[in-house]
Write an enzyme that holds these catalytic residues in place. Sequence first.
Site, PDB file in Angstrom:
ATOM      1  N   ASP A  96      -6.486   1.596   0.882  1.00 37.74           N
ATOM      2  CA  ASP A  96      -6.593   1.608   2.236  1.00 37.74           C
ATOM      3  C   ASP A  96      -7.767   1.113   2.480  1.00 37.74           C
ATOM      4  OD1 ASP A  96      -8.519   3.335   1.398  1.00 37.74           O
ATOM      5  OD2 ASP A  96      -7.753   5.344   2.114  1.00 37.74           O
ATOM      6  N   LYS A 152       0.739  -1.173   0.126  1.00 45.52           N
ATOM      7  CA  LYS A 152      -0.031  -0.261   0.055  1.00 45.52           C
ATOM      8  C   LYS A 152       0.669   1.144  -0.136  1.00 45.52           C
ATOM      9  CE  LYS A 152      -1.907   2.932   2.879  1.00 45.52           C
ATOM     10  NZ  LYS A 152      -2.529   3.449   4.033  1.00 45.52           N
TER      11      LYS A 152
END
Length: 212
Positions: free
Chosen positions: A140, A122
């Site tokens: 997220d 991420k």
Amino acid sequence: MNKEKKHALKINELLKIEYPEVKIALDFKNPFELLIATILSAQCTDARVNIVTKDLFKKYKYPKDFADADSDVLEKDIFSTGFYRQKANSIKNCCKVLIEEYGGKVPEKFEILKELPGIGRKTASVIVGNAFGIPAVAVDTHVKRLSNLLGFIESDDPEKIEFRIKELLPDSEWIRFSHLLATHGRNVCIARKPKCVICILADNCPSFNPNH
């Protein structure tokens, strides 16, 4: 074009109308600042991170500043972002690797970034997309939740969600789409109290609830 891709493109176009100026919520001036801010953003709001980094980036400007910092002092400086010991350790270790292996510069390559201490997929996606403009999808909590609610996928696995979005949309849309979903998740499709009746996606959302 199949039905799933048409659906994703429609969602993307509607969100672009709703948030024409959408951009990353973290404040940063260079790739290194974004790297630090993204590490701090784990389990913390971007707004809180921006408050902390406003002073933090005046005190610590380069990887060496963080690498040489006293751990107790750094922990106090980032305390309000939560998980401060773990984050301070990740930041110091990451900065040491940047100095020792990359001349103190943040690498542009995703495969290198994701292996740095405290980074992962991420964070690497956030950095390559927003610091270097390389197409990437950052998953997220908002992107994960909305991807399921909108019917793109049924999975809590961030990597599967990332690849699914990449299948559904052209790479020119990946970076912005992450921000669109995150922004919509914060403003309208709120986890505890979604505002379905005012949602621009209402007619195209399989999870629409008229009672919300």
